[in-house]
Design a protein around this motif. Structure first.
Motif, mmCIF file in Angstrom:
data_model
loop_
_atom_site.group_PDB
_atom_site.id
_atom_site.type_symbol
_atom_site.label_atom_id
_atom_site.label_comp_id
_atom_site.label_asym_id
_atom_site.label_seq_id
_atom_site.Cartn_x
_atom_site.Cartn_y
_atom_site.Cartn_z
ATOM 1 N N ALA A 71 0.921 -1.085 -0.029
ATOM 2 C CA ALA A 71 -0.089 -0.300 0.256
ATOM 3 C C ALA A 71 1.067 1.654 -0.052
ATOM 4 O O ALA A 71 1.696 1.278 0.137
ATOM 5 N N SER A 72 0.130 1.827 -0.653
ATOM 6 C CA SER A 72 1.153 3.856 -0.479
ATOM 7 C C SER A 72 0.985 4.150 0.728
ATOM 8 O O SER A 72 -0.125 3.595 1.431
ATOM 9 N N VAL A 73 1.710 5.321 1.568
ATOM 10 C CA VAL A 73 1.484 5.633 2.695
ATOM 11 C C VAL A 73 0.126 6.547 2.870
ATOM 12 O O VAL A 73 -0.127 7.434 2.080
ATOM 13 N N GLY A 74 -0.221 6.468 4.113
ATOM 14 C CA GLY A 74 -1.513 7.034 4.543
ATOM 15 C C GLY A 74 -2.511 5.996 3.799
ATOM 16 O O GLY A 74 -3.787 6.899 4.223
ATOM 17 N N ASP A 75 -2.300 5.024 3.071
ATOM 18 C CA ASP A 75 -3.343 3.777 2.800
ATOM 19 C C ASP A 75 -3.986 3.228 4.465
ATOM 20 O O ASP A 75 -3.831 1.540 3.649
ATOM 21 N N GLY A 76 -4.204 3.610 5.313
ATOM 22 C CA GLY A 76 -4.699 2.654 6.455
ATOM 23 C C GLY A 76 -6.190 1.860 5.835
ATOM 24 O O GLY A 76 -6.850 2.242 5.093
ATOM 25 N N TRP A 77 -6.112 0.784 6.515
ATOM 26 C CA TRP A 77 -7.364 0.186 6.633
ATOM 27 C C TRP A 77 -8.265 0.769 6.736
ATOM 28 O O TRP A 77 -8.718 1.086 7.502
ATOM 29 N N PRO A 78 -9.593 0.764 5.102
ATOM 30 C CA PRO A 78 -10.776 1.010 5.462
ATOM 31 C C PRO A 78 -11.892 0.397 6.431
ATOM 32 O O PRO A 78 -11.469 -0.976 6.624
ATOM 33 N N ASN A 79 -12.541 1.188 6.709
ATOM 34 C CA ASN A 79 -13.614 0.530 8.476
ATOM 35 C C ASN A 79 -14.365 0.107 7.396
ATOM 36 O O ASN A 79 -15.356 -1.705 8.156
#
Length: 431
Positions: free
Chosen positions: A191-199
């Motif tokens: 993943a790219s930086v800042g692409d945290g796992w979506p809820n």
């Protein structure tokens, strides 16, 4: 042919997007509306679920690497010629990767025992404290001046054997359970930086849920996802990127049905594309090269950007990655293309889907590309599996976008394009 439904909600610029992948899917919307976010997360999920075991192995390998390095450094402290060091360390890691950590456990244990025996021999007839303090730092185990050599070696043995076993068991369990938390860990590798796992994210293959909050399955009919953003990729390809690997390494022969398309692209760019590595007598530096039919041969990065757009598609064809089980995702394929070439590119995408059933997702805010996809798909008889979406806000106060399913119609997309024309009239010279 399987149909996929991807859903992403309340994430970055996206309030709600429920996207169907059935043939060709086109996302349209203004800048910052989340088109690239949808593209990236589809890529993450398809690649992450298909290559899950590979990434688990790689994470486990990276955890074991420090253990191997500690053995190498200890051998240098002892000046023990038979211990692992230098190029032997690389050979050990290569063998570990090739065999897998389960198959390699017995070999690792024997190396550890050999090292412990060498420590015992080296330190049995000389003063121990200084050497043991250094070894305790290398292996990160406790050491007291009151410890006997056997006590210290027992701690080292427990640390090395125990750590390896714990990593191995964790790897086996992760592959067996296939839980979503573990998949999220795997996706962090790509993943790219800042692409945290979506809820709120889900993916279905026909009626089968491939992803929920607990566990996941890999797709049956999609074994590969290829993603690139034309604008960024033309400017720079990282040598270590997955996309660069696809351009460098052949996978299979070009499917027979697609050889005509390969010739079509070669005709458009008036030349061919090849990847030259460090062993090539023709290369100036490793990379993609464009050979024009009149004899000109230059690095692709020096060619016109429009040629580069077609060159990527051609090289993926050359290397056999465009198959019926591939999802091809391209951000703004029309970037850098002359209007005539936009239509040619749209024709290629339509024929890729028609000839082998390969699924394609593109994001675009170019009226020529959107119109060409619709018109050519209708002529080629695949319009029923083409889906257009437009990103819209509920109202001007909203900062997030809802993706409206337009089916096969593009009228509302053109309404958003027409805003630009009205602003030209507003800002331009008045008659």
């Amino acid at each position: 042919m399987s149909k996929y439904t991807f859903k992403l909600s309340n994430y970055h610029a996206i309030e709600n997007a429920e996207i169907t992948l059935d043939g060709i899917t086109v996302l349209s919307g203004e800048n910052g509306s989340g088109k690239s976010t949808i593209s990236r997360w589809l890529y993450y999920l398809i690649r992450g679920t298909n290559d899950y075991e590979y990434f688990v192995d790689r994470e486990s390998f990276n955890e074991i690497r420090p253990l191997v390095d500690s053995i190498r450094r200890a051998s240098m402290v002892l000046d023990y010629d038979s211990a692992i060091r230098g190029t032997q360390t690389r050979q050990m890691l290569n063998e570990l990767w090739d065999k897998g950590i389960e198959a390699y456990q017995e070999k690792f244990d024997s190396i550890v025992e050999s090292l412990l025996e060498s420590i015992a021999v080296e330190l049995s007839d000389r003063k121990m404290p200084m050497a043991l303090r250094r070894l305790s730092t290398i292996f990160q185990v406790d050491y007291s001046k009151n410890d006997s050599l056997d006590t210290f070696l027992g701690r080292v043995s427990n640390k090395l054997h125990g750590s390896y076993y714990e990593i191995m068991i964790n790897s086996v369990e992760r592959k067996k359970k296939r839980d979503t938390y573990s998949l999220a860990s795997v996706i962090r590798n790509i993943a790219s930086v800042g692409d945290g796992w979506p809820n709120d994210i889900s993916l279905k293959e026909d009626t089968v849920s491939l992803l929920n909050k607990r566990d996941f399955q890999e797709p049956v009919m999609l074994n590969r996802a290829i993603y690139y953003g034309t604008q960024r990729t033309i400017n720079s390809i990282e040598y270590t990127s997955e996309f660069d690997r696809l351009l460098r390494r052949p996978f299979s022969e070009t499917p027979n049905q697609l050889r005509v398309l390969r010739m079509r692209i070669q005709s458009i760019i008036d030349g061919t594309i090849s990847y030259e590595d460090e062993n090539s007598l023709l290369m100036d530096e490793p990379g993609l090269y464009y050979s024009r039919n009149d004899g000109l041969r230059i690095p692709l990065k020096q060619a016109a950007t429009g040629i580069t757009s077609f060159a990527y598609l051609l090289q993926l064809l050359n290397n056999g990655y465009l198959q019926k089980d591939t999802l091809l995702i391209i951000d703004e394929p029309e970037a850098h293309l002359h209007p005539q070439w936009i239509v040619e590119y749209a024709k290629l995408l339509v024929l890729l889907n028609k000839k082998i059933g390969m699924k394609i997702l593109i994001s675009s805010h170019n009226p020529d590309m959107v119109s060409a996809i619709q018109s050519i798909s209708r002529k080629e008889g695949i319009i029923d599996t083409v889906h257009f979406y437009v990103a819209q806000k509920r109202n001007e106060e909203n900062t997030q976008y809802i993706y409206k399913d337009l089916g096969t119609e593009i009228g509302e997309i053109f309404e958003s394009f027409n805003i630009a024309l009205s602003r030209i009239q507003m800002y331009g010279e008045q008659e």
